[in-house]
Design a protein around this motif. Sequence first.
Motif, mmCIF file in Angstrom:
data_model
loop_
_atom_site.group_PDB
_atom_site.id
_atom_site.type_symbol
_atom_site.label_atom_id
_atom_site.label_comp_id
_atom_site.label_asym_id
_atom_site.label_seq_id
_atom_site.Cartn_x
_atom_site.Cartn_y
_atom_site.Cartn_z
ATOM 1 N N LEU A 1 -6.052 -1.949 5.676
ATOM 2 C CA LEU A 1 -5.461 -1.071 4.670
ATOM 3 C C LEU A 1 -6.243 -1.127 3.360
ATOM 4 O O LEU A 1 -6.425 -0.106 2.693
ATOM 5 C CB LEU A 1 -3.994 -1.439 4.431
ATOM 6 N N SER A 2 -6.729 -2.299 2.995
ATOM 7 C CA SER A 2 -7.513 -2.439 1.761
ATOM 8 C C SER A 2 -8.813 -1.663 1.815
ATOM 9 O O SER A 2 -9.335 -1.245 0.783
ATOM 10 C CB SER A 2 -7.804 -3.916 1.490
ATOM 11 N N HIS B 1 0.842 -1.199 0.000
ATOM 12 C CA HIS B 1 0.000 0.000 0.000
ATOM 13 C C HIS B 1 0.874 1.244 0.000
ATOM 14 O O HIS B 1 0.868 2.029 0.956
ATOM 15 C CB HIS B 1 -0.948 -0.017 1.196
ATOM 16 N N SER C 1 -4.726 -0.649 -4.252
ATOM 17 C CA SER C 1 -3.437 -1.317 -4.118
ATOM 18 C C SER C 1 -3.626 -2.804 -3.960
ATOM 19 O O SER C 1 -4.679 -3.293 -3.562
ATOM 20 C CB SER C 1 -2.681 -0.764 -2.914
ATOM 21 N N THR C 2 -2.552 -3.528 -4.267
ATOM 22 C CA THR C 2 -2.605 -4.983 -4.108
ATOM 23 C C THR C 2 -1.522 -5.469 -3.182
ATOM 24 O O THR C 2 -0.551 -4.843 -2.956
ATOM 25 C CB THR C 2 -2.431 -5.688 -5.474
ATOM 26 N N ASP D 1 -7.578 1.875 1.034
ATOM 27 C CA ASP D 1 -6.769 1.967 -0.177
ATOM 28 C C ASP D 1 -7.087 0.775 -1.088
ATOM 29 O O ASP D 1 -6.254 -0.097 -1.291
ATOM 30 C CB ASP D 1 -5.278 1.965 0.215
ATOM 31 N N THR E 1 0.562 3.965 -1.473
ATOM 32 C CA THR E 1 -0.134 5.255 -1.525
ATOM 33 C C THR E 1 -0.686 5.676 -0.161
ATOM 34 O O THR E 1 -1.230 6.768 -0.031
ATOM 35 C CB THR E 1 -1.292 5.228 -2.542
ATOM 36 N N VAL E 2 -0.549 4.812 0.831
ATOM 37 C CA VAL E 2 -1.052 5.127 2.171
ATOM 38 C C VAL E 2 -0.012 5.943 2.935
ATOM 39 O O VAL E 2 1.151 5.560 3.046
ATOM 40 C CB VAL E 2 -1.392 3.841 2.957
#
Length: 111
Positions: free
Chosen positions: A103-104, A50, A110-111, A107, A52-53
Amino acid sequence: MAATNTYCSTEPDRSEIDALTGPTMLEFGTPWCGYCRAAQPAIMSALQAHDTVRHLKIEDGSRRPLGRSFTIKLWPTLVFLRDGQEVLRLVRPGDEQAIARALSQIDPGST
């Protein structure tokens, strides 16, 4: 954005946190807390997927206003925000998968 290994030297104001855009994970704890240190490998590993977090490590304690504004009681507490709004939190997260699922939620791209 990259995960950080160090606690913020100065605590941001709650208004600054509320004004953040995008996904953010606040990590409340202290560098001397055994639970906080034990959780670090899982936190750092989950954050790798992640990028972008925004990750902010906030040193907490008595009379620390940001932690009190989030009613932090135990360390570590992870608060997951999207555009400055709390989506969920994990208190003393036990495993990487729980952190990755949280986190998912903030965000999803993201993977």
